[in-house]
Structures are given as structure tokens and as C-alpha cells.
Motif scaffolding. Structure first.
Motif, short mmCIF file in Angstrom:
data_model
loop_
_atom_site.label_atom_id
_atom_site.label_comp_id
_atom_site.label_asym_id
_atom_site.label_seq_id
_atom_site.Cartn_x
_atom_site.Cartn_y
_atom_site.Cartn_z
N MET A 169 -5.99 -10.95 3.70
CA MET A 169 -7.28 -10.70 4.34
C MET A 169 -7.15 -10.09 5.72
SD MET A 169 -9.30 -14.21 3.27
CE MET A 169 -10.78 -13.68 4.13
N GLY A 170 -5.91 -10.01 6.23
CA GLY A 170 -5.72 -9.49 7.57
C GLY A 170 -6.21 -10.44 8.63
N ALA A 171 -6.22 -11.74 8.31
CA ALA A 171 -6.74 -12.74 9.24
C ALA A 171 -5.73 -13.14 10.31
CB ALA A 171 -7.18 -13.99 8.47
N GLY A 172 -4.50 -12.67 10.18
CA GLY A 172 -3.48 -13.04 11.16
C GLY A 172 -3.24 -14.54 11.16
N LYS A 173 -3.06 -15.10 12.34
CA LYS A 173 -2.86 -16.54 12.47
C LYS A 173 -4.22 -17.23 12.55
CE LYS A 173 1.65 -16.52 12.53
NZ LYS A 173 2.45 -17.15 11.46
N ALA A 174 -4.85 -17.41 11.40
CA ALA A 174 -6.18 -18.01 11.34
C ALA A 174 -6.15 -19.43 11.89
CB ALA A 174 -6.68 -18.02 9.90
N THR A 175 -7.24 -19.85 12.51
CA THR A 175 -7.36 -21.22 12.99
C THR A 175 -8.06 -22.05 11.91
OG1 THR A 175 -9.46 -20.73 14.09
CG2 THR A 175 -7.44 -20.49 15.38
N PHE A 176 -7.70 -23.33 11.83
CA PHE A 176 -8.20 -24.14 10.73
C PHE A 176 -8.60 -25.54 11.18
CE2 PHE A 176 -3.71 -25.08 11.04
CZ PHE A 176 -3.64 -26.45 10.84
N CYS A 181 -7.64 -35.05 6.40
CA CYS A 181 -6.27 -34.53 6.26
C CYS A 181 -5.29 -35.55 5.70
CB CYS A 181 -5.78 -34.04 7.63
SG CYS A 181 -5.57 -35.35 8.86
N GLY A 182 -5.66 -36.83 5.62
CA GLY A 182 -4.76 -37.83 5.05
C GLY A 182 -3.47 -37.97 5.85
N ASN A 183 -2.34 -37.78 5.20
CA ASN A 183 -1.07 -37.92 5.91
C ASN A 183 -0.74 -36.72 6.78
OD1 ASN A 183 0.07 -35.95 4.15
ND2 ASN A 183 0.53 -37.54 2.66
N GLY A 184 -1.58 -35.69 6.74
CA GLY A 184 -1.44 -34.56 7.66
C GLY A 184 -0.31 -33.60 7.35
N PHE A 185 0.26 -33.67 6.15
CA PHE A 185 1.42 -32.82 5.87
C PHE A 185 1.04 -31.35 5.81
CE2 PHE A 185 5.04 -31.29 3.19
CZ PHE A 185 6.06 -31.69 4.04
N LEU A 186 -0.13 -31.03 5.27
CA LEU A 186 -0.56 -29.63 5.25
C LEU A 186 -0.78 -29.12 6.67
CD1 LEU A 186 -1.44 -27.10 3.72
CD2 LEU A 186 -3.74 -28.08 3.56
N THR A 187 -1.40 -29.96 7.51
CA THR A 187 -1.58 -29.59 8.91
C THR A 187 -0.24 -29.35 9.58
OG1 THR A 187 -3.64 -30.86 9.06
CG2 THR A 187 -2.53 -30.36 11.13
N TYR A 188 0.71 -30.23 9.30
CA TYR A 188 2.06 -30.10 9.85
C TYR A 188 2.70 -28.78 9.45
CZ TYR A 188 7.15 -30.54 9.30
OH TYR A 188 8.50 -30.30 9.27
N LEU A 189 2.61 -28.43 8.17
CA LEU A 189 3.23 -27.20 7.68
C LEU A 189 2.62 -25.97 8.36
CD1 LEU A 189 3.44 -27.97 3.85
CD2 LEU A 189 5.37 -27.82 5.44
N LEU A 190 1.30 -25.93 8.43
CA LEU A 190 0.64 -24.75 8.99
C LEU A 190 0.92 -24.61 10.49
CD1 LEU A 190 -2.79 -24.95 7.11
CD2 LEU A 190 -0.91 -23.34 6.70
N ILE A 191 0.86 -25.70 11.22
CA ILE A 191 1.16 -25.63 12.66
C ILE A 191 2.62 -25.25 12.88
CG2 ILE A 191 1.37 -27.02 14.77
CD1 ILE A 191 -1.13 -28.50 13.97
N SER A 192 3.51 -25.78 12.07
CA SER A 192 4.92 -25.45 12.19
C SER A 192 5.18 -23.97 11.92
CB SER A 192 5.76 -26.30 11.23
OG SER A 192 5.64 -27.68 11.53
N GLU A 193 4.28 -23.34 11.16
CA GLU A 193 4.40 -21.93 10.85
C GLU A 193 3.65 -21.04 11.83
OE1 GLU A 193 6.32 -20.32 8.42
OE2 GLU A 193 7.24 -22.32 8.48
N GLU A 214 3.72 -31.47 19.06
CA GLU A 214 2.65 -30.48 18.92
C GLU A 214 1.74 -30.81 17.75
OE1 GLU A 214 2.12 -25.63 18.27
OE2 GLU A 214 4.07 -26.59 18.00
N VAL A 215 2.31 -31.27 16.66
CA VAL A 215 1.51 -31.63 15.49
C VAL A 215 0.77 -32.94 15.74
CG1 VAL A 215 1.59 -32.17 13.02
CG2 VAL A 215 3.14 -30.44 13.97
#
Length: 273
Positions: A169-176, A181-193, A214-215
Motif C-alpha cells: 500500500m506504500g504505507a511505509g512504517k504505519a502506526t498501529f 493485545c493480550g501477551n503483546g507478542f504481535l506488538t513486540y514483533l512490529l515495534i522490533s521491526e 521500548e516495547v
């Protein structure tokens, strides 16, 4: 690079073909705790498998299990998966054969559904392989009660999907904004990236303290009133609902009110009641 390569050997005389993965030697030993981390999530968990055909129309499927595979695991898991795979293969072959024009030597078979139209499948596979290579260490140190062989790689696949989608989509580093989020693993992965965002849940998890600072700063414990969730979204560009339970039906509403886009992957049915 973390990418998986497949080898194939065609046996002309026996009308069969054998498939397998190019993986480190240590990966073929079943008692190696990281063995299956080398396998793509969609690939049979066997050393190799062979498809064969013999007149007048016998189709065979043979598998070679990983070294030291327990007998009960082979019987309960590999055998049942092989049976399902064989059944699906037979249905596909039947569809292809029925649509074959012998006079012209071409197939008239037309796919009823076109897959991978949102973005290139190769982009997703490459992203997923990279994430798996980088974060698969969590399988060995997973503190949650959920099965790490399933959960960790499933979350990586979701992260890879979102990253591939945003790239297309050409969104670059989209904010989310990761709702529930539960255990936050998806949040962790995206922030780490390199993506910026927050994860919000009514309950904190012990695993939160294992993430980088940071996470941890991006994970918030607070109750969300579904009707007012859109106010909490703020300026974030995407609302994520990854198994977000009762918040799921409200996420499109919050997206409409906040002007954000949304992604929802529900695990079960919820309504506004």
C-alpha cells in the motif's frame, strides 16, 4: 538468509516425484527442540515425501519421517496429516483431469477463486522467513501456557502479513493501535521491526517484562469501553484486532469514527450485545 529451499527429484521410470527441504543436518532430528523451526508452517513435518502414479490409475503418497520420530507421533499426527493431504490431492487431480481437452492437449480447468491478489505471495514468504529466522528463539523460552510451536509462528505470520500489506500500500512504517493485545507478542514483533504503535489490554501479562524497554513502554494496561475506544486510538493509522474477542465488532466502528484503517482476525463470533 532464513529462507527455505525445496528440492525435487523426478523418477521417470517409476512415474513418481520426491520432495524435501534443504535444511541443516540438526533439523532432521526430532528430539532437537528447534528442529521444526526450520520448516515453513505450510510444509509437511517430515524429512521428505514422494508422490507416485502407476497404471491403470493408482496414486501413492509415501513419507520419510524425521529421525527418531516417536511411533505415536507418526501415527497420530503425520499419518493423519498425510491422509488429509492425499484426499485434497485426489480432489484437485480429479478437477484438473475433468477439464483436460485431449484433442488440443490443454486444460480447460478454470480456478474458481484467485488467491494472493492483495500482494505478491513471494513478498510474504520472504518476510515470514526473515522473521522466523530472527525471532524463533522464543519457542525455547516461551513462558505462556499456549503452544509455542503454534502460537509464536502464527503471530510471526500475522506480522509478516501486515508488513507485506503496508509495503504494498506504500504505507511505509504505519502506526498501529493493537486493541486487546493480550501477551503483546504481535506488538513486540512490529515495534522490533521499526513500526510505532501501542498495545492495550485490560490485563497485563508476565511476558511483558521480558520484552525490550521500548516495547514495555508501548504496552498499556487499561480497560476499554468499546463505544469510546475510538477516542483512545488517537492519531494511529491502523487499529489491529488480533483475536480481540468482544472488542472485535467494535473495531470497524472505532476505525470509522477515528479515521483509521483496521485489520481484524477474529477467533470466534461476537456481536454488539
Amino acid at each position: 538468509s532464513g529462507e527455505s529451499l525445496e528440492w525435487a527429484l523426478h523418477h521417470a521410470e517409476s512415474h513418481s516425484c520426491t520432495f524435501g527441504l534443504v535444511v541443516p543436518n540438526a533439523a532432521v532430528t526430532a528430539d532437537n527442540p528447534r528442529a521444526l523451526t526450520f520448516w515453513p508452517f505450510h510444509y509437511p513435518k517430515v524429512r521428505c515425501y514422494r508422490l507416485g502414479w502407476s497404471p491403470p490409475g493408482k496414486l501413492s503418497l509415501e513419507v520419510v519421517p524425521l529421525a527418531d520420530t516417536p511411533g505415536d507421533y507418526f501415527t497420530s499426527t503425520i499419518r493423519s496429516n498425510a491422509d488429509r493431504f492425499a484426499g485434497k490431492l485426489l480432489k484437485s487431480l480429479r478437477s484438473w483431469a475433468q477439464g483436460f481437452d485431449e484433442e488440443r492437449g490443454v486444460s480447460n480447468y478454470v480456478k474458481r477463486v484467485e488467491y494472493d491478489r492483495i500482494f505478491d505471495e513471494a513478498v510474504f514468504r520472504q518476510t515470514y522467513a526473515r522473521l522466523k529466522h530472527k525471532y524463533s528463539f522464543w519457542v525455547e523460552s516461551w513462558p505462556e501456557k499456549t503452544d509455542p510451536q503454534k502460537y509464536v509462528f502464527e503471530e510471526m505470520a500475522i506480522a509478516a502479513y501486515l508488513m507485506s500489506l503496508w509495503e504494498q500500500m506504500g504505507a511505509g512504517k504505519a502506526t498501529f493501535y493493537d486493541a486487546g493485545c493480550g501477551n503483546g507478542f504481535l506488538t513486540y514483533l512490529l515495534i522490533s521491526e521499526g513500526y510505532q504503535g501501542v498495545g492495550v489490554d485490560a490485563h497485563s501479562r508476565g511476558i511483558w517484562s521480558m520484552y525490550p524497554q521500548e516495547v514495555q513502554r508501548s504496552l498499556h494496561k487499561r480497560s476499554l469501553e468499546p463505544e469510546e475506544m475510538w477516542r483512545d486510538v488517537g492519531e494511529h493509522q491502523w487499529i489491529l484486532g488480533n483475536h480481540s474477542d468482544e472488542l472485535t465488532p467494535w473495531i470497524p466502528v472505532a476505525a470509522m469514527r477515528s479515521g483509521a484503517r483496521f485489520f481484524v482476525l477474529p477467533c470466534c463470533f461476537w456481536d454488539f450485545a
